[in-house]
Design a protein around this motif. Sequence first.
Motif, PDB file in Angstrom:
ATOM      1  N   UNK A 176      -0.292   5.138   9.751  1.00  0.00           N
ATOM      2  CA  UNK A 176      -1.318   5.887   9.015  1.00  0.00           C
ATOM      3  C   UNK A 176      -2.604   5.072   8.863  1.00  0.00           C
ATOM      4  N   UNK A 177      -2.506   3.758   9.073  1.00  0.00           N
ATOM      5  CA  UNK A 177      -3.680   2.896   8.963  1.00  0.00           C
ATOM      6  C   UNK A 177      -4.623   3.044  10.146  1.00  0.00           C
ATOM      7  N   UNK A 178      -4.244   3.835  11.149  1.00  0.00           N
ATOM      8  CA  UNK A 178      -5.159   4.163  12.236  1.00  0.00           C
ATOM      9  C   UNK A 178      -6.214   5.161  11.761  1.00  0.00           C
ATOM     10  N   UNK A 179      -5.978   5.787  10.626  1.00  0.00           N
ATOM     11  CA  UNK A 179      -6.955   6.675   9.994  1.00  0.00           C
ATOM     12  C   UNK A 179      -7.860   5.798   9.130  1.00  0.00           C
ATOM     13  N   UNK A 180      -9.170   5.766   9.399  1.00  0.00           N
ATOM     14  CA  UNK A 180     -10.039   4.847   8.645  1.00  0.00           C
ATOM     15  C   UNK A 180     -10.073   5.118   7.140  1.00  0.00           C
ATOM     16  N   UNK A 181      -9.868   6.357   6.730  1.00  0.00           N
ATOM     17  CA  UNK A 181      -9.815   6.648   5.282  1.00  0.00           C
ATOM     18  C   UNK A 181      -8.600   5.963   4.668  1.00  0.00           C
ATOM     19  N   UNK A 182      -7.453   6.066   5.318  1.00  0.00           N
ATOM     20  CA  UNK A 182      -6.235   5.431   4.813  1.00  0.00           C
ATOM     21  C   UNK A 182      -6.367   3.906   4.846  1.00  0.00           C
ATOM     22  N   UNK A 183      -7.021   3.388   5.873  1.00  0.00           N
ATOM     23  CA  UNK A 183      -7.239   1.940   5.966  1.00  0.00           C
ATOM     24  C   UNK A 183      -8.087   1.449   4.800  1.00  0.00           C
ATOM     25  N   UNK A 243      -6.531  -1.943  -2.112  1.00  0.00           N
ATOM     26  CA  UNK A 243      -5.351  -2.534  -2.749  1.00  0.00           C
ATOM     27  C   UNK A 243      -5.208  -3.992  -2.327  1.00  0.00           C
ATOM     28  N   UNK A 244      -5.386  -4.266  -1.050  1.00  0.00           N
ATOM     29  CA  UNK A 244      -5.248  -5.627  -0.518  1.00  0.00           C
ATOM     30  C   UNK A 244      -6.153  -6.595  -1.268  1.00  0.00           C
ATOM     31  N   UNK A 245      -7.406  -6.216  -1.513  1.00  0.00           N
ATOM     32  CA  UNK A 245      -8.345  -7.152  -2.142  1.00  0.00           C
ATOM     33  C   UNK A 245      -8.062  -7.392  -3.619  1.00  0.00           C
ATOM     34  N   UNK A 246      -7.147  -6.630  -4.208  1.00  0.00           N
ATOM     35  CA  UNK A 246      -6.729  -6.901  -5.585  1.00  0.00           C
ATOM     36  C   UNK A 246      -5.733  -8.054  -5.640  1.00  0.00           C
ATOM     37  N   UNK A 247      -5.171  -8.399  -4.483  1.00  0.00           N
ATOM     38  CA  UNK A 247      -4.268  -9.535  -4.368  1.00  0.00           C
ATOM     39  C   UNK A 247      -5.059 -10.815  -4.645  1.00  0.00           C
ATOM     40  N   UNK A 285       0.826  -1.214   0.000  1.00  0.00           N
ATOM     41  CA  UNK A 285       0.000   0.000   0.000  1.00  0.00           C
ATOM     42  C   UNK A 285       0.861   1.265   0.000  1.00  0.00           C
ATOM     43  N   UNK A 286       2.173   1.073   0.040  1.00  0.00           N
ATOM     44  CA  UNK A 286       3.098   2.204   0.028  1.00  0.00           C
ATOM     45  C   UNK A 286       2.734   3.220   1.114  1.00  0.00           C
TER      46      UNK A 286
END
Length: 146
Positions: free
Chosen positions: A104-111, A117-121, A98-99
């Motif tokens: 920063x993943x504590x911010x729900x928008x960033x999560x 991106x994760x679900x494209x895996x 996710x670069x």
Amino acid sequence: MKLQSLVLLVLLCAVAQGKVFDRCEWYKFLKDNGMDGVGGGTLADWVCLTEHESNFNTQALNRNKKDKKNRIFTDYGILQISSKYWCTDGGPNVANGCNIACEKLFDPIEAIKCAKIVVKDPNGMKAWVAWKCRCQGQDLAKYVEG
């Protein structure tokens, strides 16, 4: 002046503590941020996943057991995204898909941005153990009722 300082202090404490969404509020947040259908998951899938991964807590942090190489990885934020493949926290991550810095993943928008991106895996929604074990193939109606 003292009142302004007090207000600022209260706001800073609220940000530092993060937010715990209620189920309906999280559903609306997901919907407003275009998560319906992402990765083949319905909003019910995403609400179920979130409840079982973080209990809707934006500040959730879960250190995982050591892997075969004795490395420890951490899951971050409301969607519990792993430092192993998706973000960097200064630890032994294998990739940073996710670069993004993990905190920063504590911010729900960033999560949410990272989850898209994760679900494209190839694993898709199965990247989340809680979804595989608690949501996949289940009747998820209760997650979107009301």
